[in-house]
Design an enzyme around this catalytic site. Structure first.
Site, PDB file in Angstrom:
ATOM      1  N   GLU A 101     -13.931   1.633  -0.366  1.00  0.00           N
ATOM      2  CA  GLU A 101     -13.419   2.170   0.900  1.00  0.00           C
ATOM      3  C   GLU A 101     -13.727   3.650   1.047  1.00  0.00           C
ATOM      4  O   GLU A 101     -13.875   4.160   2.161  1.00  0.00           O
ATOM      5  CB  GLU A 101     -11.919   1.931   1.027  1.00  0.00           C
ATOM      6  N   ASP A 134       0.834  -1.205   0.000  1.00  0.00           N
ATOM      7  CA  ASP A 134       0.000   0.000   0.000  1.00  0.00           C
ATOM      8  C   ASP A 134       0.871   1.260   0.000  1.00  0.00           C
ATOM      9  O   ASP A 134       2.075   1.213   0.243  1.00  0.00           O
ATOM     10  CB  ASP A 134      -0.886  -0.017   1.240  1.00  0.00           C
TER      11      ASP A 134
END
Length: 660
Positions: free
Chosen positions: A468, A413
């Site tokens: 998200e 990430d």
């Protein structure tokens, strides 16, 4: 007698020089519909027509090297070569078993040791520079120009990242599309690829790049004429500092005056345009796959795509249990039990399982070795989250350590850049992960550009504004976006969108929530995304508790595979609705979604094998889904290739089927 001969030789020289300087070439697609015209004059440019429609007006291209050497300026052709290819290649972790690769090719070889290669397919065209210099070279700039004959509408993802407004090249690559004319491109901003141009006669074009290796990603900005776009690239980073969210990014404090120092003999990235007469064709396109390098991994038998039970989006929010839920061993065993019961292949341990800046140090509340052993017993693999920065500090040590422990892969990430240094890092991580037989999901990532074919252990990428964001962006029009990305972003490759919300809301009822997050649109909209959105490693974003309360929907999700043998785009219109059918072995999976407009769609089952009866398990929006977005109807009916069924999709609705 000498004077006339001298005059004759002079005119011969002038004529030869003129013919060397100005030359035109024409290359057509195999079906003859697309025509590329290449003009070599003081500059090299290309023009693209689809039948009689001008798709791209004359647009120059060049590559600037150190010493102000411009490849493409006053270039002299040594020779040209045309050829045709009609072949196919296997695609093991993709939306179809194999890809047909049919095109006509023109290669122009120039003095100064460079070439430009053009390819024209039935669905588009592409070009790339090739250099053949003995020593390393420094690329100062590349000129990629897109000129148009009219002020067309565009769907453009602008770069917006307020974490570092001084450097627009630091970006999460998550933007909704803005519908503006070419001339309305926001001043002093950048947009990233892919993006779409809407022409007349229902034709559209999507602009892509492929085979991005040892090179920065392409951005565009408006050109001075306001009738097109020109390229921008992030310069090579020289100095970096920690920054961004939780100091998990590397921010650039000093950049070089060049893009990259690279090998003198190499192929550069492809600049590609996909052209479509029907919107639905864009939702089933293989251009990036066709322009990418074949796999560098010989043995791929260990690579297992599948679905992933995910913790972060649902905030580890499980209940009706006799322990405190959170980032701890008991909670993750619960996730593993849920995954095992529902035949979900993986569980990901997102942020918090380790020290974020040093992932060799574990959270004492998480017994990782016990979880790996428990998962192995339950036939569930463990995937670990890591920031790019923490992994990059010790790639070899991290991969060797966790591969020996039995971890199946990493979700990497906060990459948030695509300069040449970061692109090289992604290739390095991919190769080293493959060496240790580790899967990869690149989250916080620039759009894919074909590396997933080169390293098939990469099963997913973000570079998309996924579910998200529902936790904190109440003003986003998510159903509109969901009905847009299959025609644009998904053309670049798989998307770590993370679908699967079991709490669903209408437009008027939606509100963000951290621990009980909600999706915009209906339950059937969410179910359909598992077929529509390409993701060989596909997340199940909601909590095990939520899924167990909705076991009927969970059973459906669990049965949908993540890779397929065949894909058919049934119908659709960019930003409005889309219907896609995919086959795995003899079973078909079908998904349809709409934006906030309720609509009727007709499903034509003629894609089924003729003469056979099929059982269709169908989830459709309930009669009250306009008020209660969780409302759906499940039915099982018999269909065959002659069947046509019409369904009403509620506002933000969907339709999902398994046909066997």
């Amino acid at each position: 007698m000498k004077k006339p001969i001298s005059i004759l030789l002079f005119f011969l020289f002038v004529n030869l020089s003129f013919s060397q300087k100005k030359q035109d070439f024409i290359l057509k697609s195999p079906d003859g519909k697309i025509e590329v015209r290449v003009a070599v004059d003081d500059k090299i440019s290309w023009t693209i027509l689809h039948e009689k429609d001008l798709i791209l007006a004359s647009s120059p291209m060049s590559l600037t090297l150190d010493g102000n050497i411009v490849l493409g300026q006053n270039a002299i052709i040594v020779n040209s070569k045309k050829g045709s290819i009609d072949a196919s290649f296997e695609t093991p972790f993709y939306k179809k078993k194999s890809v047909q690769n049919k095109y006509n090719q023109l290669t122009l070889n120039f003095k100064n040791d460079f070439s430009i290669e053009y390819r024209v397919f039935d669905d588009g065209a592409a070009y790339r520079f090739i250099t053949k210099k003995k020593k390393d070279i420094t690329i100062k700039n590349e000129e990629v120009t897109l000129n148009f004959d009219e002020d067309y509408n565009t769907l453009m993802p602008y770069v917006r990242d307020l974490r570092n407004p001084k450097d627009p090249y630091i970006s999460s690559f998550e933007s909704h599309y803005e519908n503006k004319k070419v001339s309305e491109f926001s001043k002093d901003t950048l947009a990233f690829l892919p993006f779409l141009i809407d022409y007349k006669n229902h034709k559209k074009a999507v602009f892509l790049e492929a085979n991005l290796e040892d090179y920065p990603g392409l951005f565009v900005t408006n050109n001075n004429t306001k009738s097109g776009f020109e390229s921008r690239f992030s310069k090579y980073p020289l100095q970096e500092t920690n920054g961004g969210f939780n100091n998990l990014n590397k921010l650039i404090t000093q950049r070089a005056d060049y893009l990259v120092k690279t090998k003198g003999t190499r192929n550069f990235p492809w600049r590609a345009i996909v052209i479509s007469e029907n919107d639905s064709d864009l939702a089933n396109n293989d251009m990036v796959q066709k322009l990418s390098e074949p796999s560098k991994i010989k043995d791929i038998s260990w690579i297992k795509p599948g679905k992933v039970a995910w913790d972060w989006w649902n905030d580890w929010n499980i209940y009706n249990i006799d322990f405190k839920a959170g980032i701890n061993t008991q909670t993750y065993k619960y996730y593993i039990d849920f995954a095992s019961k529902n035949k979900v292949e993986y569980v990901v341990l997102d942020e918090g399982w380790s020290v974020e800046t040093d992932i060799m140090k574990h959270n004492p509340n998480v017994d990782l070795e016990a979880l790996i052993a428990y998962g192995k017993e339950k036939n569930v693999g463990i995937i670990l989250w890591s920031s790019w920065m923490a992994l990059n500090n010790n790639i070899d040590g991290v991969f060797e350590n966790y591969a020996k422990l039995g971890v199946k892969g990493f979700k990497v990430d906060f990459i948030d850049r695509d300069d040449a240094k970061m692109v090289n890092s992604v290739y390095d991580i991919s190769q080293k992960a493959a060496n240790h037989k580790l899967l990869l999901d690149f989250h916080g990532m620039y759009k894919p550009t074909g590396i997933q074919r080169t390293f098939p252990n990469i099963l997913n990428f973000e570079g998309v504004k996924g579910l998200e964001n529902n936790k904190w962006t109440p003003n986003d029009d998510v159903p509109l976006y969901d009905c847009t990305i299959p025609f644009i972003r998904m053309m670049a490759g798989p998307m770590d969108y993370t679908p699967g919300a079991m709490r669903n809301a209408t437009k008027s009822e939606f509100k963000p929530s951290h621990s009980n997050p909600v999706s915009q649109g209906t339950r059937c909209h969410q179910l359909a995304l598992y077929t529509i959105f390409e993701a060989p490693l596909q997340m199940m974003a909601d909590s095990p508790t939520a899924y167990m309360k909705e076991q009927e929907s969970t059973n459906f999700i669990a049965k949908v595979p993540t890779t397929f043998d065949e894909t058919i785009s049934l119908n659709g219109e960019v930003g409005k609705f889309v219907s896609i059918a995919r086959r795995k072995a003899t079973t078909w999976y079908l998904g349809s979604i709409t934006n906030w407009d309720s609509r009727e769609i007709t499903i034509d089952f003629s894609f089924l094998e003729k003469g056979k009866k099929f059982e269709a398990e169908i989830f459709s929006d309930g009669l009250n889904a306009d008020k209660a977005a969780v409302d759906y109807k499940r039915e099982i009916i018999t269909v065959d290739s002659t069947t046509k069924l019409t369904y009403r999709l509620a506002s933000g609705g969907g339709l999902a089927m398994i046909i066997k």
